[in-house]
Write a protein that holds these residues in place. Structure first.
Motif, PDB file in Angstrom:
ATOM      1  N   ALA A   1       0.930  -1.241  -0.190  1.00  0.00           N
ATOM      2  CA  ALA A   1      -0.066   0.098   0.145  1.00  0.00           C
ATOM      3  C   ALA A   1       0.906   1.276  -0.051  1.00  0.00           C
ATOM      4  O   ALA A   1       1.681   1.299   0.519  1.00  0.00           O
ATOM      5  CB  ALA A   1      -0.854   0.010   1.215  1.00  0.00           C
ATOM      6  N   LEU A   2       0.203   2.352  -0.515  1.00  0.00           N
ATOM      7  CA  LEU A   2       0.771   3.516  -0.649  1.00  0.00           C
ATOM      8  C   LEU A   2       0.041   4.640   0.283  1.00  0.00           C
ATOM      9  O   LEU A   2      -1.157   4.607   0.262  1.00  0.00           O
ATOM     10  CB  LEU A   2       0.933   4.120  -2.003  1.00  0.00           C
ATOM     11  CG  LEU A   2       1.573   3.296  -3.139  1.00  0.00           C
ATOM     12  CD1 LEU A   2       1.582   4.357  -4.449  1.00  0.00           C
ATOM     13  CD2 LEU A   2       2.881   2.981  -2.594  1.00  0.00           C
ATOM     14  N   ILE A   3       0.617   5.358   1.362  1.00  0.00           N
ATOM     15  CA  ILE A   3      -0.090   6.290   2.136  1.00  0.00           C
ATOM     16  C   ILE A   3       0.300   7.549   1.899  1.00  0.00           C
ATOM     17  O   ILE A   3       1.523   7.829   2.022  1.00  0.00           O
ATOM     18  CB  ILE A   3       0.119   5.734   3.705  1.00  0.00           C
ATOM     19  CG1 ILE A   3      -0.036   4.317   3.786  1.00  0.00           C
ATOM     20  CG2 ILE A   3      -0.620   6.790   4.450  1.00  0.00           C
ATOM     21  CD1 ILE A   3       0.026   4.254   5.167  1.00  0.00           C
ATOM     22  N   PHE A   4      -0.562   8.620   1.282  1.00  0.00           N
ATOM     23  CA  PHE A   4      -0.187   9.750   1.040  1.00  0.00           C
ATOM     24  C   PHE A   4      -0.569  11.098   2.044  1.00  0.00           C
ATOM     25  O   PHE A   4      -1.565  10.967   2.544  1.00  0.00           O
ATOM     26  CB  PHE A   4      -1.052  10.104  -0.271  1.00  0.00           C
ATOM     27  CG  PHE A   4      -0.487   9.566  -1.493  1.00  0.00           C
ATOM     28  CD1 PHE A   4      -0.867   8.224  -1.966  1.00  0.00           C
ATOM     29  CD2 PHE A   4       0.585  10.313  -2.335  1.00  0.00           C
ATOM     30  CE1 PHE A   4      -0.354   7.551  -3.066  1.00  0.00           C
ATOM     31  CE2 PHE A   4       1.254   9.707  -3.445  1.00  0.00           C
ATOM     32  CZ  PHE A   4       0.591   8.284  -3.846  1.00  0.00           C
ATOM     33  N   ASP A   5       0.398  11.663   2.331  1.00  0.00           N
ATOM     34  CA  ASP A   5      -0.143  13.212   2.868  1.00  0.00           C
ATOM     35  C   ASP A   5      -0.858  13.852   1.889  1.00  0.00           C
ATOM     36  O   ASP A   5      -0.883  13.672   0.889  1.00  0.00           O
ATOM     37  CB  ASP A   5       1.512  13.657   3.416  1.00  0.00           C
ATOM     38  CG  ASP A   5       1.183  15.315   3.668  1.00  0.00           C
ATOM     39  OD1 ASP A   5       0.330  15.447   4.481  1.00  0.00           O
ATOM     40  OD2 ASP A   5       1.703  15.898   2.911  1.00  0.00           O
TER      41      ASP A   5
ATOM     42  N   LEU B   1       4.467   2.388   1.996  1.00  0.00           N
ATOM     43  CA  LEU B   1       5.441   3.306   1.538  1.00  0.00           C
ATOM     44  C   LEU B   1       4.627   4.571   1.848  1.00  0.00           C
ATOM     45  O   LEU B   1       3.431   4.961   1.423  1.00  0.00           O
ATOM     46  CB  LEU B   1       5.907   3.083   0.452  1.00  0.00           C
ATOM     47  CG  LEU B   1       6.880   4.253  -0.121  1.00  0.00           C
ATOM     48  CD1 LEU B   1       8.184   4.565   0.657  1.00  0.00           C
ATOM     49  CD2 LEU B   1       7.356   4.214  -1.644  1.00  0.00           C
ATOM     50  N   ALA B   2       5.163   5.818   2.531  1.00  0.00           N
ATOM     51  CA  ALA B   2       4.398   6.797   2.748  1.00  0.00           C
ATOM     52  C   ALA B   2       5.137   8.018   1.909  1.00  0.00           C
ATOM     53  O   ALA B   2       6.276   7.857   1.579  1.00  0.00           O
ATOM     54  CB  ALA B   2       4.527   7.392   4.302  1.00  0.00           C
ATOM     55  N   PHE B   3       4.295   8.856   1.530  1.00  0.00           N
ATOM     56  CA  PHE B   3       4.477  10.174   0.815  1.00  0.00           C
ATOM     57  C   PHE B   3       4.477  11.122   1.367  1.00  0.00           C
ATOM     58  O   PHE B   3       3.047  11.634   1.941  1.00  0.00           O
ATOM     59  CB  PHE B   3       3.783  10.212  -0.675  1.00  0.00           C
ATOM     60  CG  PHE B   3       4.104   8.873  -1.568  1.00  0.00           C
ATOM     61  CD1 PHE B   3       3.463   7.553  -1.272  1.00  0.00           C
ATOM     62  CD2 PHE B   3       4.904   8.966  -2.609  1.00  0.00           C
ATOM     63  CE1 PHE B   3       4.032   6.351  -1.880  1.00  0.00           C
ATOM     64  CE2 PHE B   3       5.116   7.964  -3.368  1.00  0.00           C
ATOM     65  CZ  PHE B   3       4.819   6.516  -3.134  1.00  0.00           C
ATOM     66  N   GLU B   4       5.295  12.124   1.556  1.00  0.00           N
ATOM     67  CA  GLU B   4       5.375  13.200   2.378  1.00  0.00           C
ATOM     68  C   GLU B   4       5.895  14.309   1.866  1.00  0.00           C
ATOM     69  O   GLU B   4       6.625  14.420   1.017  1.00  0.00           O
ATOM     70  CB  GLU B   4       6.056  13.122   3.960  1.00  0.00           C
ATOM     71  CG  GLU B   4       5.071  12.312   4.972  1.00  0.00           C
ATOM     72  CD  GLU B   4       4.130  13.481   5.487  1.00  0.00           C
ATOM     73  OE1 GLU B   4       4.240  14.742   5.198  1.00  0.00           O
ATOM     74  OE2 GLU B   4       2.947  13.109   6.199  1.00  0.00           O
TER      75      GLU B   4
ATOM     76  N   VAL C   1       9.062   8.590   1.184  1.00  0.00           N
ATOM     77  CA  VAL C   1       9.795   9.322   0.415  1.00  0.00           C
ATOM     78  C   VAL C   1       9.151  10.624   0.290  1.00  0.00           C
ATOM     79  O   VAL C   1       8.125  10.970   0.696  1.00  0.00           O
ATOM     80  CB  VAL C   1       9.626   8.759  -1.264  1.00  0.00           C
ATOM     81  CG1 VAL C   1      10.480   7.459  -1.292  1.00  0.00           C
ATOM     82  CG2 VAL C   1       8.260   8.425  -1.515  1.00  0.00           C
ATOM     83  N   VAL C   2       9.746  11.753  -0.159  1.00  0.00           N
ATOM     84  CA  VAL C   2       9.539  13.132  -0.005  1.00  0.00           C
ATOM     85  C   VAL C   2       9.491  13.668  -1.436  1.00  0.00           C
ATOM     86  O   VAL C   2      10.485  13.502  -2.171  1.00  0.00           O
ATOM     87  CB  VAL C   2      10.567  13.941   1.059  1.00  0.00           C
ATOM     88  CG1 VAL C   2      10.376  15.516   0.841  1.00  0.00           C
ATOM     89  CG2 VAL C   2      10.377  13.333   2.397  1.00  0.00           C
ATOM     90  N   SER C   3       8.453  14.637  -1.581  1.00  0.00           N
ATOM     91  CA  SER C   3       8.440  15.820  -2.820  1.00  0.00           C
ATOM     92  C   SER C   3       8.675  16.971  -1.947  1.00  0.00           C
ATOM     93  O   SER C   3       7.833  17.333  -1.301  1.00  0.00           O
ATOM     94  CB  SER C   3       7.415  15.409  -3.542  1.00  0.00           C
ATOM     95  OG  SER C   3       6.114  15.811  -2.907  1.00  0.00           O
TER      96      SER C   3
END
Ligand code: XBP
Ligand code: MG
Length: 239
Positions: free
Chosen positions: A7-11, A179-182, A199-201
């Motif tokens: 799963a992907l977890i998005f901020d 995996l988290a996206f922040e 991972v960060v953008s």
């Protein structure tokens, strides 16, 4: 056999979309409507964003810049201000003023095509997430995310891990399966504290901030492929 990425977890703010300018303008318009002499310019707002949560942000601003108002009426005032600010913000973004950031929709489509599960973990309100998904995806985005944990669900804001732990529990997954996206220091710390790789953008208001603990920092997700992220995530587990 190691657990694959499930799963992907998005901020939301700063990650799915560059929303903070719209938040900042909604705060300032609200302060004006209430006759308060507060103006949050971009430099000050960048500072204030070190505090997650709009209500907490107002209180932190008052403590540092208008301490005379630190009285027992402040909570009620903050509640009224935040309610009005949310009305203004949702009106602004529900019409599509703030699109998804580059690459985000593509990554989401790639993930859905591969059967990966998707979730949201944010410190903003449900109303704000709904309005952003309405405006940026025409409403289709609501169906992309299996679960959305917002301020109402997890009142202890990032860097507290509460919102990420809640999403993991709702998904019934282990930290190493997601995996988290922040976009922010607080977000990275919250994800790491919940045991997730992240991972960060970098966003407009967080560029150059401290992202210690992130698997990788990107300027945006425009050219990042899901395959690269899956390899990165796997590599971490063997690190
Ligand atoms: C960002 C925040 C939120 C927004 C403002 O949330 O910290 O407080 O700045 O929204 P995230 P509210 O990056 O976790 O999505 O005024 O509703 O808090
Ligand atoms: Mg964010």
């Amino acid at each position: 056999m190691p657990h694959a990425l499930k799963a992907l977890i998005f901020d939301v703010d700063g990650t799915l979309a560059e929303t903070e300018e719209a938040h900042r303008q909604a705060f300032n318009q609200t302060f004006g409507e209430f006759g308060l002499p507060w103006v949050w310019d971009q430099a000050l707002y960048r500072e204030l964003l070190k505090v997650s949560g709009g209500k907490e942000r107002i209180r932190s601003f008052v403590a540092r810049h208008d301490a005379n108002r630190l009285n027992n009426a402040l909570d009620a005032l903050i509640a009224k201000l935040h309610k009005r600010k949310t009305e203004l913000y949702t009106a602004a973004v529900s019409g599509g003023a703030v699109p998804f950031r580059p690459g985000v929709a593509r990554l989401i489509n790639e993930a859905r095509a591969l059967g990966l599960r998707l979730a949201i973990a944010t410190t903003t309100t449900t109303a704000n997430v709904t309005a952003l998904l309405d405006g940026a995806t025409g409403g289709a985005g609501h169906g992309w995310f299996e679960t959305k944990a917002c301020a109402e669900d997890a009142p202890s804001k990032k860097p507290d891990p509460q919102v990420y732990a809640l999403v993991l529990a709702r998904l019934g997954l282990r930290p190493d399966q997601v995996l988290a996206f922040e976009d922010s220091t607080n977000g990275v710390r919250a994800a790491r504290a919940a045991g997730l790789s992240v991972v960060v953008s970098e966003s407009v208001y967080t560029k150059g901030d401290d992202f210690t603990g992130a698997l990788r920092v990107y300027p945006d997700f425009e050219t990042v492929t899901l395959e690269e992220l899956r390899r990165l995530h796997a590599g971490l587990r063997y690190a």
